[in-house]
Write a protein that holds these residues in place. Structure first.
Motif, PDB file in Angstrom:
ATOM      1  N   VAL A   1      -3.222   8.023  24.298  1.00 28.01           N
ATOM      2  CA  VAL A   1      -2.117   7.710  23.390  1.00 28.01           C
ATOM      3  C   VAL A   1      -2.083   8.707  22.217  1.00 28.01           C
ATOM      4  CG1 VAL A   1      -1.397   5.994  21.678  1.00 28.01           C
ATOM      5  CG2 VAL A   1      -1.935   5.279  24.004  1.00 28.01           C
ATOM      6  N   TYR A   2      -3.254   9.023  21.643  1.00 36.20           N
ATOM      7  CA  TYR A   2      -3.319   9.982  20.531  1.00 36.20           C
ATOM      8  C   TYR A   2      -2.825  11.357  21.007  1.00 36.20           C
ATOM      9  CZ  TYR A   2      -5.841   7.089  17.050  1.00 36.20           C
ATOM     10  OH  TYR A   2      -6.188   6.150  16.112  1.00 36.20           O
ATOM     11  N   ARG A   3      -3.179  11.726  22.256  1.00 39.90           N
ATOM     12  CA  ARG A   3      -2.732  13.009  22.814  1.00 39.90           C
ATOM     13  C   ARG A   3      -1.213  13.031  22.961  1.00 39.90           C
ATOM     14  NH1 ARG A   3      -6.514  12.537  27.270  1.00 39.90           N
ATOM     15  NH2 ARG A   3      -8.501  13.251  26.436  1.00 39.90           N
ATOM     16  N   GLN A   4      -0.678  11.909  23.420  1.00 44.33           N
ATOM     17  CA  GLN A   4       0.774  11.782  23.634  1.00 44.33           C
ATOM     18  C   GLN A   4       1.514  11.967  22.297  1.00 44.33           C
ATOM     19  OE1 GLN A   4       1.558   7.954  25.511  1.00 44.33           O
ATOM     20  NE2 GLN A   4       3.705   8.084  24.915  1.00 44.33           N
ATOM     21  N   VAL A   5       1.023  11.318  21.241  1.00 47.52           N
ATOM     22  CA  VAL A   5       1.679  11.445  19.925  1.00 47.52           C
ATOM     23  C   VAL A   5       1.540  12.882  19.422  1.00 47.52           C
ATOM     24  CG1 VAL A   5       1.660  10.682  17.513  1.00 47.52           C
ATOM     25  CG2 VAL A   5       1.321   9.020  19.340  1.00 47.52           C
ATOM     26  N   THR A   6       0.345  13.453  19.569  1.00 47.68           N
ATOM     27  CA  THR A   6       0.108  14.819  19.081  1.00 47.68           C
ATOM     28  C   THR A   6       1.082  15.792  19.736  1.00 47.68           C
ATOM     29  OG1 THR A   6      -2.228  14.285  18.816  1.00 47.68           O
ATOM     30  CG2 THR A   6      -1.657  16.626  18.797  1.00 47.68           C
ATOM     31  N   GLU A   7       1.265  15.644  21.025  1.00 49.24           N
ATOM     32  CA  GLU A   7       2.174  16.531  21.759  1.00 49.24           C
ATOM     33  C   GLU A   7       3.590  16.434  21.193  1.00 49.24           C
ATOM     34  OE1 GLU A   7       3.291  16.467  26.282  1.00 49.24           O
ATOM     35  OE2 GLU A   7       1.103  16.527  26.024  1.00 49.24           O
TER      36      GLU A   7
ATOM     37  N   ALA B   1      13.324  10.902  15.603  1.00 46.25           N
ATOM     38  CA  ALA B   1      13.848  11.980  16.459  1.00 46.25           C
ATOM     39  C   ALA B   1      12.958  12.207  17.683  1.00 46.25           C
ATOM     40  CB  ALA B   1      13.960  13.269  15.650  1.00 46.25           C
ATOM     41  N   ARG B   2      11.762  11.655  17.670  1.00 43.88           N
ATOM     42  CA  ARG B   2      10.822  11.802  18.781  1.00 43.88           C
ATOM     43  C   ARG B   2      10.620  10.496  19.539  1.00 43.88           C
ATOM     44  NH1 ARG B   2      10.661  15.209  15.143  1.00 43.88           N
ATOM     45  NH2 ARG B   2      10.079  17.375  15.556  1.00 43.88           N
ATOM     46  N   GLY B   3      11.529   9.553  19.317  1.00 43.17           N
ATOM     47  CA  GLY B   3      11.463   8.287  20.057  1.00 43.17           C
ATOM     48  C   GLY B   3      10.355   7.355  19.592  1.00 43.17           C
ATOM     49  N   ILE B   4       9.936   7.530  18.338  1.00 44.99           N
ATOM     50  CA  ILE B   4       8.826   6.714  17.810  1.00 44.99           C
ATOM     51  C   ILE B   4       9.278   6.017  16.520  1.00 44.99           C
ATOM     52  CG2 ILE B   4       6.498   6.842  16.801  1.00 44.99           C
ATOM     53  CD1 ILE B   4       5.955   9.244  18.645  1.00 44.99           C
ATOM     54  N   ILE B   5       8.908   4.752  16.382  1.00 45.67           N
ATOM     55  CA  ILE B   5       9.214   4.009  15.147  1.00 45.67           C
ATOM     56  C   ILE B   5       7.996   4.071  14.225  1.00 45.67           C
ATOM     57  CG2 ILE B   5       9.835   1.765  14.165  1.00 45.67           C
ATOM     58  CD1 ILE B   5      10.856   0.958  16.965  1.00 45.67           C
ATOM     59  N   LEU B   6       8.235   4.476  12.972  1.00 46.50           N
ATOM     60  CA  LEU B   6       7.161   4.442  11.970  1.00 46.50           C
ATOM     61  C   LEU B   6       7.163   3.027  11.390  1.00 46.50           C
ATOM     62  CD1 LEU B   6       4.982   5.847  10.255  1.00 46.50           C
ATOM     63  CD2 LEU B   6       6.789   6.575   8.696  1.00 46.50           C
ATOM     64  N   VAL B   7       6.247   2.199  11.859  1.00 46.77           N
ATOM     65  CA  VAL B   7       6.197   0.785  11.472  1.00 46.77           C
ATOM     66  C   VAL B   7       5.639   0.646  10.054  1.00 46.77           C
ATOM     67  CG1 VAL B   7       5.111  -1.440  12.014  1.00 46.77           C
ATOM     68  CG2 VAL B   7       5.985   0.019  13.848  1.00 46.77           C
TER      69      VAL B   7
END
Ligand code: CDP
Length: 235
Positions: free
Chosen positions: A224-230, A168-174
Motif C-alpha cells: 500500500v505504501y508503494r502504491q501511494v508513493t508511485e 487529482a490522484r484518486g485519493i481522499i485526504l481524510v
C-alpha cells in the motif's frame, strides 16, 4: 554530506548533525509503530517510501509558498532540513471523521467535516499526547496568540494544497498531522508528511492507504505504501 552526531532518535526517524550550523540530516528508518509504541515492527523499504513522499510533499508546499524545513533529499531515506526550534504540539486537520474522532465522539466514520476540524494535541508521550484547546495552549505559554492564529492558518493552507493534490490522484485526504517550528522568527512546517502521518482513503473503494493498514492489519502495508508513493511521485 557528513552524517555527524546523533541529535535525537524518535519512533521512526533519527536526526543527525551535518557539520553545517542550522542544518540537520533526517534519516527515515524502517521502524513502524502504532498505539503509543505498543505495536512495533521493522519493514524493509518503509523508511525510503516515507522519505520520498515527504520530500515530494514538502517541495509541493514550497511551490505554494508555504515554508517548510525541507532543503533537499540526500538519498532515498534521508533529507537535509533546517534546524527548527520545535513547538511541542501536534496539529491535526480533519476533513472526514475517522480514528480517534469516531472513537471519542458521537460521529459516524466517513462524515464530511466542512469546514475542516483542527485539533491540537500536546506532544508528550508520558502523558499520551493530551488534547489541548486554545485557552490551554495560551495558558501553557506554548505559543503566542498571534502564532496560534498563524499556525491554524498555515494548517488550513497546507490542507487545501494536499487535498487537491491527492484528489487529482484518486485519493481522499481524510486527516493528517503537522508539526511546526520556529526559524529566524518565522513559522515553518517541520517533521514529516507521509503515510505514517496522514489518513488516506482510496476514492473508489474507501480502503485505507496509510498506517491504518498496519494498525488494524488490513493487508500488505508495504504494498500500500508503494502504491501511494508511485502515485505521489508521478507529479
Ligand atoms: O491515529 P489515531 O486514530 O490514533 O489518532 P487520530 O487522532 O485519529 O489521528 C489523526 C491523524 O493524525 C492520523 O492521520 C494519524 O496518522 C495522525 N497522527 C500522527 O501522525 N501522529 C500522532 N501522534 C497522532 C496522530
Amino acid at each position: 554530506m557528513k552524517q555527524g552526531d546523533l541529535v535525537y532518535s524518535g519512533k521512526a526517524k533519527s536526526l543527525y548533525r551535518t557539520g553545517t550550523e542550522g542544518e540537520l540530516l533526517v534519516l527515515f528508518r524502517d521502524d513502524i509503530t502504532a498505539f503509543d509504541g505498543g505495536k512495533k515492527d521493522v519493514l524493509t523499504e518503509k523508511g525510503s517510501l516515507n522519505a520520498r513522499v515527504s520530500a515530494c510533499l514538502f517541495s509541493l508546499l514550497e511551490e505554494h509558498r508555504i515554508r517548510t524545513h525541507f532543503i533537499r533529499s540526500l538519498d532515498d531515506s534521508s533529507m537535509l532540513v533546517r534546524e527548527l526550534q520545535m513547538i511541542p504540539i501536534e496539529v491535526i486537520i480533519r476533513n472526514i471523521a475517522a480514528g480517534s474522532m469516531v472513537r471519542n465522539y458521537p460521529i459516524r466514520e466517513g462524515t464530511l467535516l466542512d469546514p475542516p476540524v483542527i485539533v491540537i494535541d500536546y506532544k508528550d508521550d508520558s502523558r499520551h499526547d493530551p488534547m489541548l484547546n486554545d485557552d490551554l495552549v495560551l495558558a501553557l505559554k506554548i505559543v503566542s496568540k498571534d502564532e496560534l492564529l498563524r499556525i491554524k492558518d498555515l494548517a488550513l493552507s497546507v490542507n487545501i494544497v494536499l487535498s487537491r493534490f491527492f484528489e487529482a490522484r484518486g485519493i481522499i485526504l481524510v486527516d493528517f498531522k503537522l508539526e511546526f517550528g520556529r526559524y529566524n522568527g518565522e513559522l515553518l512546517v517541520g517533521d514529516e508528511i507521509s503515510m505514517d502521518s496522514m489518513r488516506l482513503w482510496d476514492m473508489k473503494t474507501k480502503g485505507s492507504l496509510d498506517k491504518d493498514v498496519y494498525r488494524f492489519e488490513k493487508g500488505d502495508v508495504l504494498a500500500v505504501y508503494r502504491q501511494v508513493t508511485e502515485k505521489v511521485l508521478k507529479r
